[in-house]
Each structure stands twice: as structure tokens, then as C-alpha cells.
Design a protein around this motif. Structure first.
Motif, short mmCIF file in Angstrom:
data_model
loop_
_atom_site.label_atom_id
_atom_site.label_comp_id
_atom_site.label_asym_id
_atom_site.label_seq_id
_atom_site.Cartn_x
_atom_site.Cartn_y
_atom_site.Cartn_z
N ASP A 13 -0.82 -12.07 -0.45
CA ASP A 13 -1.68 -11.24 0.40
C ASP A 13 -1.68 -11.67 1.86
OD1 ASP A 13 -2.42 -9.50 -1.59
OD2 ASP A 13 -4.27 -10.55 -2.09
N SER A 14 -0.92 -12.71 2.20
CA SER A 14 -0.86 -13.16 3.59
C SER A 14 -0.21 -12.09 4.47
CB SER A 14 -0.04 -14.45 3.70
OG SER A 14 -0.70 -15.51 3.06
N LYS A 16 -0.99 -9.13 5.20
CA LYS A 16 -0.86 -7.78 4.64
C LYS A 16 -1.16 -6.70 5.67
CE LYS A 16 -5.47 -7.72 2.56
NZ LYS A 16 -6.19 -7.63 1.29
N GLU A 17 -2.02 -6.97 6.64
CA GLU A 17 -2.32 -5.97 7.67
C GLU A 17 -1.11 -5.76 8.58
OE1 GLU A 17 -6.00 -8.04 6.29
OE2 GLU A 17 -4.11 -8.76 7.14
N SER A 20 1.46 -3.72 6.62
CA SER A 20 1.09 -2.31 6.56
C SER A 20 1.37 -1.61 7.89
CB SER A 20 -0.39 -2.19 6.20
OG SER A 20 -0.79 -0.86 6.18
N ASP A 36 3.63 -15.72 -6.03
CA ASP A 36 2.30 -15.69 -6.62
C ASP A 36 1.98 -17.04 -7.26
OD1 ASP A 36 0.66 -15.05 -9.35
OD2 ASP A 36 0.09 -13.67 -7.73
N THR A 56 -6.34 -20.49 -5.14
CA THR A 56 -6.06 -19.71 -3.94
C THR A 56 -7.29 -19.63 -3.05
OG1 THR A 56 -4.51 -18.30 -5.14
CG2 THR A 56 -5.39 -17.41 -3.13
N ARG A 58 -8.49 -17.41 0.53
CA ARG A 58 -8.17 -16.34 1.49
C ARG A 58 -9.09 -16.47 2.69
NH1 ARG A 58 -8.01 -14.15 -3.33
NH2 ARG A 58 -6.05 -13.33 -4.08
N THR A 115 -5.22 -11.29 7.32
CA THR A 115 -5.50 -12.08 6.12
C THR A 115 -4.45 -13.17 5.96
OG1 THR A 115 -6.47 -10.17 5.02
CG2 THR A 115 -5.78 -11.99 3.61
N GLU A 117 -3.59 -15.89 2.99
CA GLU A 117 -3.86 -16.38 1.64
C GLU A 117 -3.01 -17.64 1.44
OE1 GLU A 117 -3.94 -14.65 -2.85
OE2 GLU A 117 -2.20 -14.14 -1.66
#
Length: 140
Positions: A13-14, A16-17, A20, A36, A56, A58, A115, A117
Motif C-alpha cells: 500500500d506504499s 498508492k496515491e 493512482s 506482501d 505492518t 501504515r 501512504t 506502509e
């Protein structure tokens, strides 16, 4: 053998912005794909480590502008890890375009969110027995 393994790495999830936002730009390509923690724990077991503990965290960072966000990524040496053609991001118009696609996040929070993670783990190797495993991680 008889030792301990301590590790940490970026989780899936690192950034992710950024991923996108960059999907909308043909001039840059986001390439980072992080493994993962569950796969990593399985890898430790398959290679003869015992009692793996993997967890994990975040953290969400907030930036006032795209230049500061990108500056911190560049100063940390992460641009080539995250983007195939990162040299294009050094051009002002590409950063402005990236900001335009970041706007849906910015409108609701009045800041640019990012983000990070991190997964970390510990495992022990007690015996001289060796294991083997197919590693489900992808190298970029």
C-alpha cells in the motif's frame, strides 16, 4: 544457522496515491510493486526459519504541495524505484499534471496525502537444515 533475521520493507500500500495519480499520465509510469508481508512470512518458513513474526504499520503523510512531496521522495533516492521514467518528473509541467490527477485527494483534505506502509519481521534459524522456496516477489 543459529541466528536471527530482522527485516523491514515497503508494503504493497506504499505510495498508492502517487500510483493512482500517475495512472492518468501517459508521460510517466509508476513501477513499484512491493511484496506482501504474508508472502514474506511464508518464505521464511519455507526456507527453514522458525517462529516468524511479521507485522505492518501504515503512516499517512500530508503535504501542502506537489513540489514538497516530490522533493522528499527525490531526496530519499526513491524516484527511480517508483517511476520507470522518473527524469520526466523533474520537468515542472509533468509535476503540475501529476498534481491535477492528485486533486481528488486534495479536494477532500486540502492537502496531498501519501501512504507509507512498512512491514517488518523477525525469525530464527536454529538448525543446519536448509529449505527452499519459490519467492512470489517481483523484482523491478
Amino acid at each position: 544457522d543459529g541466528g536471527v533475521l530482522l527485516t523491514s520493507a515497503f508494503g504493497p500500500d506504499s505510495f498508492k496515491e502517487l500510483e493512482s495519480a500517475s495512472r492518468e499520465l501517459p508521460s510517466i509510469e509508476f513501477k513499484a510493486g512491493f511484496g506482501d508481508m504474508h508472502n514474506f512470512g511464508d518464505l521464511l518458513l519455507a526456507t527453514g526459519f522458525t517462529n516468524p513474526v511479521v507485522d505492518t504499520d501504515r503512516v499517512m503523510y500530508s503535504y501542502a504541495d506537489i513540489q514538497t512531496l516530490y522533493g522528499q521522495i527525490a531526496n530519499a533516492g526513491l524516484t527511480n524505484l517508483l517511476f520507470t521514467n522518473s527524469e520526466r518528473l523533474n520537468r515542472g509541467e509533468t509535476l503540475a499534471d501529476l498534481l491535477g490527477h492528485y486533486s481528488s485527494v486534495q479536494e477532500s483534505t486540502r492537502s496531498l496525502l501519501l501512504t507509507i506502509e512498512v512491514f517488518y519481521g523477525i525469525a530464527w534459524k536454529k538448525s543446519a537444515g536448509r529449505g527452499s522456496a519459490n519467492v512470489p516477489f517481483q523484482a523491478n
